[in-house]
Each structure stands twice: as structure tokens, then as C-alpha cells.
Design a protein around this motif. Structure first.
Motif, short mmCIF file in Angstrom:
data_model
loop_
_atom_site.label_atom_id
_atom_site.label_comp_id
_atom_site.label_asym_id
_atom_site.label_seq_id
_atom_site.Cartn_x
_atom_site.Cartn_y
_atom_site.Cartn_z
N THR A 142 0.88 -1.31 0.05
CA THR A 142 0.11 -0.07 -0.02
C THR A 142 0.81 1.14 0.00
N TYR A 143 2.04 1.21 0.02
CA TYR A 143 3.10 2.41 0.00
C TYR A 143 4.32 1.96 -1.26
N TYR A 144 4.76 3.03 -1.60
CA TYR A 144 6.18 2.84 -2.24
C TYR A 144 6.64 4.25 -2.44
N HIS A 145 7.85 4.34 -2.65
CA HIS A 145 8.64 5.66 -3.21
C HIS A 145 9.60 5.20 -4.10
N THR A 146 10.18 6.31 -4.64
CA THR A 146 11.30 6.11 -5.74
C THR A 146 12.70 5.75 -5.08
N THR A 147 13.49 5.12 -5.84
CA THR A 147 14.63 4.69 -5.29
C THR A 147 15.64 5.89 -5.00
N ALA A 148 15.26 7.30 -5.36
CA ALA A 148 16.10 8.47 -5.26
C ALA A 148 15.83 8.83 -3.76
N ILE A 149 14.81 8.40 -3.12
CA ILE A 149 14.57 8.99 -1.89
C ILE A 149 14.42 8.04 -0.81
N HIS A 150 14.71 8.22 0.46
CA HIS A 150 14.36 7.27 1.56
C HIS A 150 13.49 7.99 2.75
N PRO A 151 12.30 7.76 2.58
CA PRO A 151 11.33 8.49 3.74
C PRO A 151 11.85 7.61 4.96
N TRP A 152 11.31 8.29 6.11
CA TRP A 152 11.54 8.00 7.47
C TRP A 152 10.81 6.54 7.76
N TRP A 153 9.44 6.44 6.86
CA TRP A 153 8.89 5.23 7.58
C TRP A 153 9.18 3.92 6.85
N ALA A 154 10.07 4.04 5.91
CA ALA A 154 10.55 2.87 5.31
C ALA A 154 11.06 1.70 6.07
N ALA A 155 11.70 2.10 7.26
CA ALA A 155 12.37 1.26 8.32
C ALA A 155 11.34 0.33 8.95
N LYS A 156 10.24 1.11 8.91
CA LYS A 156 9.03 0.41 9.96
C LYS A 156 7.86 -0.13 9.37
N VAL A 157 8.20 -0.14 7.98
CA VAL A 157 7.29 -1.18 7.39
C VAL A 157 7.79 -2.37 6.59
N THR A 158 7.11 -3.19 6.12
CA THR A 158 7.77 -4.31 5.34
C THR A 158 8.08 -4.30 3.79
N HIS A 159 9.34 -4.32 3.55
CA HIS A 159 9.59 -4.26 2.00
C HIS A 159 8.96 -5.44 1.22
N VAL A 160 8.45 -5.12 0.19
CA VAL A 160 7.53 -6.11 -0.62
C VAL A 160 8.47 -6.43 -1.93
N ALA A 161 8.94 -5.50 -2.60
CA ALA A 161 9.47 -5.58 -3.94
C ALA A 161 10.03 -4.39 -4.54
N THR A 162 10.96 -4.44 -5.23
CA THR A 162 11.60 -3.35 -5.93
C THR A 162 11.25 -3.60 -7.54
N ILE A 163 10.44 -2.64 -7.88
CA ILE A 163 9.86 -2.95 -9.40
C ILE A 163 10.16 -1.58 -10.30
N GLY A 164 11.15 -1.57 -11.10
CA GLY A 164 11.64 -0.54 -11.85
C GLY A 164 12.36 0.59 -10.81
N ALA A 165 11.85 1.90 -10.81
CA ALA A 165 12.42 2.94 -10.34
C ALA A 165 11.47 3.06 -8.59
N HIS A 166 11.00 2.09 -8.30
CA HIS A 166 9.99 2.24 -7.06
C HIS A 166 10.16 0.98 -6.36
N ILE A 167 10.18 1.38 -5.03
CA ILE A 167 10.16 0.22 -4.01
C ILE A 167 8.92 0.25 -3.19
N PHE A 168 8.42 -1.13 -2.87
CA PHE A 168 7.13 -1.09 -2.32
C PHE A 168 7.07 -1.88 -1.01
N TYR A 169 6.04 -1.41 -0.50
CA TYR A 169 5.86 -1.84 1.12
C TYR A 169 4.34 -2.11 1.45
N ARG A 170 4.33 -2.92 2.51
CA ARG A 170 3.04 -3.29 3.39
C ARG A 170 3.18 -2.98 4.62
N LEU A 171 2.30 -2.99 5.44
CA LEU A 171 2.17 -2.71 6.86
C LEU A 171 2.82 -4.09 7.44
#
Length: 283
Positions: A142-171
């Protein structure tokens, strides 16, 4: 592509969510398909809003990257943290200069000229998602961000996949499992004229709805979900299995019976970069 992120979870929500666990990332379970019906005007508005999300968020991405973004929107529609309509989900917070869930709705992108061929491709991807196509590799993200940034919440959710230029996460834990996606599509889409604001839901309401459908094991490496009231009305059972050492690179998609002989499976379970250890499968 600009550096961007689909609005992440709030600190207040993460304070109540289960803690992330390594086991959460070992198995990706595809989301339920969008199989809802709506009257023609609402269906067209849903297509327009989802096409906008795909176009403005992933215009320069290959088709898989666009499918992944479309899947996140569909996942959000079924998740109680968001609106139960496509346009409501895409345009949440759009009247604010900050805090909009999708940055294109509040940064002036909509005023720019569209590229017809790119728009047509985005519309094709959006139409397929609304017709029930499921892009399995991003699971219930339910969340994603581009590989160019690293938002604060990324370490607190579960990484699912990296597709192209986006990294995807779920709760984390069961909050990101199928049992939490119990929200029904409204069947109606808001008319977004005059900068209509789609207000976010309260944290207490989100938590109450999610925890009504899942059993949360806080601090556990494996979370279980109760029988969900999901769009597919399918029960989810979490089974611990040993992941063979062969699953150490890439993504292997197993349809039907898991290779471990854990019984007859249904749907798709994706084992990714697991190595030897415990994960869970859905069957």
C-alpha cells in the motif's frame, strides 16, 4: 521521473501497528482482484483517476512498473486505512500543498500537457487493473517511493518488492495480510470538481477496523489472520514451512501445490530471496 512517494503511513498509525519482522518479507501473497461493478459514470471516473495515478506516478516506467502502481491504488481501495473509492483514494489530501497521498494531485502536475501515447498506455494498465488483473509481485503493498529518496517510515514497514524505480511496502505482520483488506468498494466515485477535498480517516477508526479482521501477534516473527471478510471471501491460513536453500536469488512463483509438499495450495505464493529458514505460505 521525479523523486516521489505515495504517502506513507503516519507515525500515529505505526505506533499502534505490529513491529516489522524478517519473516514478513519472505513470502509475498497476491492481493484480491478488483471485481466490483459500478454505473457507467462512476466506472469512467474510476478509470480516469486510476489512469492519472499510473500516468503521473509512473509515466516513464516499463509496463510492470505501471502495473505495480495501479495495484497499490487497488489495494488501498480494499484497505480500511483509505477511501472505499478509487478517486477518493487517489485524491486524499489533495487540497493540501503537503500531505497529499499522491504528489501529482497537489503539486501542479495536473495542469501540464499530457503525452497522448503515454496516457493511452496508462489507461490500458488502469483498465486491466479495474477489470480484475492482479500484479502479483507487489502483493498487498500500500506504499511506495522512488529509489531516489528514503522516507522515514521505510524502516518501520515491510519491504515487498523493487519494481523499476519504485520500492514497495506493506504494513507489518497481519496488518499487511489479506485479512486486513476487508473494505468493500463503494460502487460510487466522488465528483472531483472545485478542488474537492477527500479527508483522511481517523487513526482510531482505521485500527478498530483492521483489528476486527486480524489477530495481531505483537513482537512475533509470524502473524496470523482470521478468516477475512475480503472481496474474495477467502479464508487465509498461515503455515510455517522451511524454505530450501535453492530460493536464494530472484523471484520464484509457485502456482498451486507448494514445492515443499505442504499440501494443496490455491492462488499464487511468491518466495523471494528467502534462503534457509522459516516463512509462511497461504493455502
Amino acid at each position: 521521473m521525479r523523486a516521489s512517494a505515495a504517502g506513507g503511513p503516519s507515525a500515529a498509525l505505526l505506533a499502534k501497528a505490529p513491529a516489522p519482522a524478517v519473516a514478513d518479507a519472505l513470502v509475498v501473497t497476491p492481493a484480491a482482484p478488483f471485481v466490483e461493478n459500478a454505473a457507467v459514470p462512476d466506472a469512467q471516473r474510476a478509470l480516469d483517476c486510476l489512469t492519472q495515478a499510473v500516468y503521473y506516478e509512473a509515466r516513464s516506467e516499463p509496463v510492470d512498473g505501471q502495473r505495480a502502481v495501479a495495484q497499490v491504488v487497488i489495494n488501498r481501495v480494499h484497505n480500511p486505512a483509505y477511501s472505499n473509492s478509487v478517486c477518493g483514494t487517489v485524491y486524499e489530501g489533495s487540497r493540501r500543498s503537503t500531505g497529499c497521498q499522491f504528489s501529482f494531485t497537489c503539486d501542479g502536475s495536473l495542469a501540464r500537457r499530457r503525452e497522448p501515447s503515454a496516457w493511452a498506455r496508462a489507461a490500458e494498465v488502469a483498465g486491466a487493473a479495474l477489470a480484475g488483473f492482479v500484479y502479483a509481485p507487489v502483493g498487498t503493498a500500500t506504499y511506495y517511493h522512488t529509489t531516489a529518496i528514503h522516507p522515514w517510515w521505510a524502516a518501520k514497514v515491510t519491504h515487498v518488492a523493487t519494481i523499476g524505480a519504485h520500492i514497495f511496502y506493506r504494513l507489518p505482520g497481519s496488518w499487511g495480510g489479506l485479512g486486513a483488506f476487508s473494505q468493500r468498494y463503494a460502487g460510487a466515485e466522488p465528483i472531483l470538481t472545485g478542488g474537492r477535498h477527500i479527508a483522511p480517516k481517523s487513526i482510531d477508526a482505521i485500527v478498530q477496523t483492521i483489528e476486527a479482521g486480524v489477530t495481531v501477534h505483537r513482537g512475533s516473527s509470524i502473524a496470523e489472520a482470521t478468516t477475512p471478510s475480503s472481496p474474495s471471501d477467502a479464508a487465509e491460513t498461515t503455515v510455517p514451512v522451511a524454505i530450501p536453500a535453492a530460493f536464494v536469488a530472484g523471484v520464484d512463483i509457485h502456482r498451486g501445490t507448494p514445492p515443499t509438499g505442504a499440501g494443496t495450495g490455491h492462488g499464487v505464493t511468491i518466495h523471494r530471496n528467502a534462503g534457509v529458514g522459516l516463512a509462511s505460505i497461504t493455502r
